[in-house]
Design an enzyme around this catalytic site. Sequence first.
Site, PDB file in Angstrom:
ATOM      1  N   GLU A  93       1.083  -1.059  -0.056  1.00 27.21           N
ATOM      2  CA  GLU A  93      -0.075  -0.318  -0.286  1.00 27.21           C
ATOM      3  C   GLU A  93       0.496   1.176   0.033  1.00 27.21           C
ATOM      4  O   GLU A  93       0.746   2.195  -0.691  1.00 27.21           O
ATOM      5  CB  GLU A  93      -0.944   0.029   1.334  1.00 27.21           C
ATOM      6  CG  GLU A  93      -2.084   1.201   1.220  1.00 27.21           C
ATOM      7  CD  GLU A  93      -2.657   1.078   2.659  1.00 27.21           C
ATOM      8  OE1 GLU A  93      -2.984   0.191   3.402  1.00 27.21           O
ATOM      9  OE2 GLU A  93      -3.725   1.809   2.157  1.00 27.21           O
ATOM     10  N   ASP A  94       1.756   1.439   1.356  1.00 23.95           N
ATOM     11  CA  ASP A  94       2.704   2.721   0.505  1.00 23.95           C
ATOM     12  C   ASP A  94       3.916   2.622   0.486  1.00 23.95           C
ATOM     13  O   ASP A  94       4.459   3.677   0.346  1.00 23.95           O
ATOM     14  CB  ASP A  94       3.271   2.556   2.378  1.00 23.95           C
ATOM     15  CG  ASP A  94       1.433   2.874   3.195  1.00 23.95           C
ATOM     16  OD1 ASP A  94       0.750   3.064   2.974  1.00 23.95           O
ATOM     17  OD2 ASP A  94       2.079   2.331   4.739  1.00 23.95           O
TER      18      ASP A  94
END
Length: 739
Positions: A93-94
């Site tokens: 996600e990051d």
Amino acid sequence: MKNALVIDLEAEKQEILKRYRALLRACKPTMQRGDKKEIRKAFDMALESHKNMRRKSGEPYIYHPIAVAQIAAEEIGLGTTSIVCALLHDVVEDTDITLEDIEREFGKKTARIIDGLTKISGVFDYNSSLQAENFRKMLLTLADDVRVILIKLADRLHNMRTMDFMPRQKQLKIASETIYLYAPLAHRLGLYAIKSELEDLSMKYLEPDTYKYIATQLNEKKAERSMFIKRFVEPINEILAEQGLVADVYGRPKSIHSIWNKMKSKNIPFEEVYDLFAIRIILDSPPEREKADCWKAYSIVTDLYRPNPDRLRDWVSSPKGNGYESLHTTVMGPKGQWVEIQIRTQRMNEIAEKGFAAHWKYKESSNDNGLDQWIMKVREMLSNPEANALDFLDDFKMNLFSDEIFIFTPKGALIQLPQGATALDFAFEIHTDIGAKCIGAKVNHKLVPLSYKLQNGDQVEIITSGKQAPKEDWLNIVMTAKAKSKIKSSLKEEKRKIAETGKEILERKLKSLKITYSTDNLNKLSYFFKLPSTQDLFIAVANGKIELKDLREYLSSEKEVDNKVVHERPERTEYQQIENLLSRVKTAESDTLLIGEDMQKIDYTLAACCNPIPGDDVFGFVTVNEGIKIHRTNCPNAAQLMANYGYRVVKAKWNSQRELTFLTGLHIVGIDDVGLINNITKVISNDFKVNMRSITVDTDNGIFDGSIMIYVNDTDHLDRLIENLMKVKGVTGVTRFDA
Ligand code: MN
């Protein structure tokens, strides 16, 4: 300045490695060959990809995945795959890392779990209906691999533990969804320790003042409590050792959140919450002696302290659906307060704190584990096309909270029912026809009525009869929605059929009496026979409750009014006696009997059928041999007495303000809870100073059902007592009854 930063980074690097090594130590129990390498690889990937990121607190971001992995290993007991996933849970996600990268490095399974975790994040960024929809998606993922939800819980727990640096708005949002979804989810999965910590942390942000207040109070009384626990535990330890049991005995404080719940629901101040802790006896027992040792410890404790027989819970013989095993009891402590005791072995304790993951560790083959069943249930719910997302969420939450029981069919199949379900519920759960034809059941080979409340693990065989049909009162027996709706629709159909027959009969009968069959006349007839609808009229005719002679009576009542009051005439001598008494009551000044002071002048007694007390509306009734009896006007016999023997009734009124006491009964029902009896008797004896003559209590499936005979002064006194009893937590109903 530059130097200082370099030193900081170096120190941070050391700290990161220190934390990583601590994680490895936590993973050790489940580690197998090659696992260490996998974990290292995941750690390196996470470290590298998060290297330029920092948390709101300013700390290196990698602290977070390491901590989540540590929780997964230490507090949930998960294995290497989960540790790897926890370390990598935020990278897709990051950071620039893709799912393909993960799959290439760690394989399909790990990639799937991380995919699930990535999808869940961001679940709550929208409005409530979207949240529900997303939550549903999350559970679909969960059904895929339960580790997704366990790692998510670890992630959430760490975020909650480190929320101080978040803006207030964000704290509130995260805390709310935690209390709304994650804590119940942890509860359902049997992760009790995590559940209470999540609740406490949510409360810390949602209700900071109350949280601080209770925490401070707890802290202030800590020394006193420790002293009490020490004294309480000492003799237990001694005898356990004497009997050769190895055990760890300690006092475990209840969570702040649960104390707050108690204060709110019972409406009591902190000082009155008596169960601030529970005593735990954790036994070190080999598998074959676990059960025997638990009961041995129980026996030792209850030899020392008097147990409350209603508070014994045996989840050792039949564990809860979420795997929880323990023996609970409540005993009377030396200072007269109830103390909860939890007895279990180390293995059971691990399951209690870590839930299913710990369960798997002990159960090598997982063919009969409840989690699979739960996942199946979730799947079932998810596949129900009717329920919209929000309904689904409510259902789901309800199911999280309601405890379930498992029942066996004669062939050994397992049926899951809610707590409190009866034999009849079970019959309907198996098949509608079996429910409809059910006349009884055999539970564990013993014959029981339809209303029998099933216990976890019962084996049930349903007995049917072709002549049986659903009855109105069955609705009071069943509790599942399925059984209720089946019974209702069957009753409706049955009624419709009977009414149809009744209608034909009535038409014929009215014709023979020359009464026109019209809506108007049907309404008049219903009114005359005091029936709520024409359908009920038809049914009464079909059942033979209204016959031709009754219809004739109606016909004559239409012409002549008031020709049917007939008094029974007593024998001549009795009549004389009655007249005598009546004339003594009805003096010149008044025709009312004053109760309480005319004691000597006129002989009267209080009727046993309704036990009147001062303040009740009453009347006197002249009896032949026993003088005047005082009844309540709402006595079950009153209507009949007044209708048939109206001339023997005298007006009566309470006169005395004297402190006389009268015996009356209270029927108290409620949800059985620790100390319920204690609290009830406290209200009666301490708060109201009322004397009890007797108390009998039944508890069944957590339902408390007690009858108490007490001496009260008058109805005011009684009403206030009832009002206060209703405030006792767990009490759902208080009614007066007549012995
Ligand atoms: Mn995270």
